[in-house]
Design a protein around this motif. Structure first.
Motif, PDB file in Angstrom:
ATOM      1  N   GLU A  24       0.907  -0.562  -0.362  1.00  0.00           N
ATOM      2  CA  GLU A  24       0.290   0.033  -0.021  1.00  0.00           C
ATOM      3  C   GLU A  24       0.959   0.943  -0.107  1.00  0.00           C
ATOM      4  O   GLU A  24       2.286   1.241  -0.029  1.00  0.00           O
ATOM      5  CB  GLU A  24      -0.495   0.018   1.084  1.00  0.00           C
ATOM      6  N   ALA A  25       0.077   2.784  -0.437  1.00  0.00           N
ATOM      7  CA  ALA A  25       1.063   3.593  -0.030  1.00  0.00           C
ATOM      8  C   ALA A  25       1.574   3.747   0.971  1.00  0.00           C
ATOM      9  O   ALA A  25       3.125   4.573   1.028  1.00  0.00           O
ATOM     10  CB  ALA A  25       0.180   4.855  -0.402  1.00  0.00           C
ATOM     11  N   GLY A  26       1.228   3.352   2.089  1.00  0.00           N
ATOM     12  CA  GLY A  26       1.801   4.128   3.705  1.00  0.00           C
ATOM     13  C   GLY A  26       3.163   2.939   4.139  1.00  0.00           C
ATOM     14  O   GLY A  26       3.494   2.694   4.770  1.00  0.00           O
ATOM     15  N   ARG A  63       9.668   5.760   1.041  1.00  0.00           N
ATOM     16  CA  ARG A  63       8.504   5.921   1.545  1.00  0.00           C
ATOM     17  C   ARG A  63       8.007   7.414  -0.032  1.00  0.00           C
ATOM     18  O   ARG A  63       6.830   7.021   0.226  1.00  0.00           O
ATOM     19  CB  ARG A  63       8.616   6.918   2.998  1.00  0.00           C
ATOM     20  N   GLU A  64       8.837   8.329   0.497  1.00  0.00           N
ATOM     21  CA  GLU A  64       8.728   9.043  -0.801  1.00  0.00           C
ATOM     22  C   GLU A  64       8.273   8.555  -2.404  1.00  0.00           C
ATOM     23  O   GLU A  64       6.791   9.002  -2.433  1.00  0.00           O
ATOM     24  CB  GLU A  64       9.535  10.201  -0.757  1.00  0.00           C
ATOM     25  N   GLN A  67       4.170   6.887  -1.781  1.00  0.00           N
ATOM     26  CA  GLN A  67       3.010   8.147  -1.777  1.00  0.00           C
ATOM     27  C   GLN A  67       3.169   8.876  -3.790  1.00  0.00           C
ATOM     28  O   GLN A  67       2.260   8.941  -3.389  1.00  0.00           O
ATOM     29  CB  GLN A  67       3.615   9.089  -0.919  1.00  0.00           C
ATOM     30  N   ALA A  70       1.574   6.137  -5.702  1.00  0.00           N
ATOM     31  CA  ALA A  70       0.057   5.976  -5.356  1.00  0.00           C
ATOM     32  C   ALA A  70      -0.164   6.924  -5.815  1.00  0.00           C
ATOM     33  O   ALA A  70      -1.536   6.657  -6.005  1.00  0.00           O
ATOM     34  CB  ALA A  70       0.421   5.472  -3.694  1.00  0.00           C
ATOM     35  N   ALA A  71      -0.110   7.995  -5.861  1.00  0.00           N
ATOM     36  CA  ALA A  71      -0.912   9.228  -5.815  1.00  0.00           C
ATOM     37  C   ALA A  71      -0.881   9.789  -7.374  1.00  0.00           C
ATOM     38  O   ALA A  71      -1.265  10.628  -7.484  1.00  0.00           O
ATOM     39  CB  ALA A  71      -0.844  10.737  -5.527  1.00  0.00           C
TER      40      ALA A  71
END
Length: 154
Positions: A24-26, A63-64, A67, A70-71
């Motif tokens: 997942e994005a997280g 992490r970056e 995100q 995913a965005a």
């Protein structure tokens, strides 16, 4: 947390030689293949209960990237990192990380290739290119030698 893992057969991922996870994005791990399980040194169940950010020595770039992918800010991103061996054979493995979009909303594909393997693949590609260039050179040279000899014979 998003919905359950996408309906993808585990067998398809387990056939890959590269380390692959769906996340997942997280960073929550939804699926992990056998190559990743062996490299990290944890069971698939333990990997899927965890977070992909915990697998890298410095997770900031991952992490970056998760995100951003995913965005829909980028479709694919690549970078080099250090993968932690969390099981019995502790240590670090240099890897090339590729993060890609998937067809499932909020789910991204994280692929890791050991740097040594990547270097070997690059070297093989370069060698193949050199072999093709040498073949072309020999073909052209043979043609240049053959034509004047035909004129002399005539």
């Amino acid at each position: 947390m998003t919905e359950a893992a996408p309906p993808v057969p585990f067998e398809a991922y387990d056939q890959l030689a590269t380390m692959v996870a769906l996340a997942e994005a997280g960073g929550h791990c939804l699926l992990a293949n056998a190559a990743l399980e062996g490299a990290v040194g944890l069971s698939r169940r333990a990997l899927q209960r965890g977070n992909v950010l915990d697998w890298l020595v410095d997770p900031a770039q991952l992490r970056e990237t998760l995100q951003m992918v995913a965005a829909d800010q980028v479709t694919t991103s690549r970078f080099d990192a250090q993968l932690k061996r969390l099981g019995a054979g502790e240590g670090e493995v240099p890897v090339h990380v590729i993060v890609c979009q998937t067809d499932w909303p909020g789910c991204v594909l994280v692929e890791m290739i050991e740097i040594e393997q990547q270097i070997r693949l690059d070297r093989e590609e370069r060698t193949h290119g050199l072999v093709e260039a040498n073949k072309e050179l020999v073909r052209n040279l043979a043609h240049e030698i053959k034509n004047p000899l035909g004129g002399i014979r005539g």
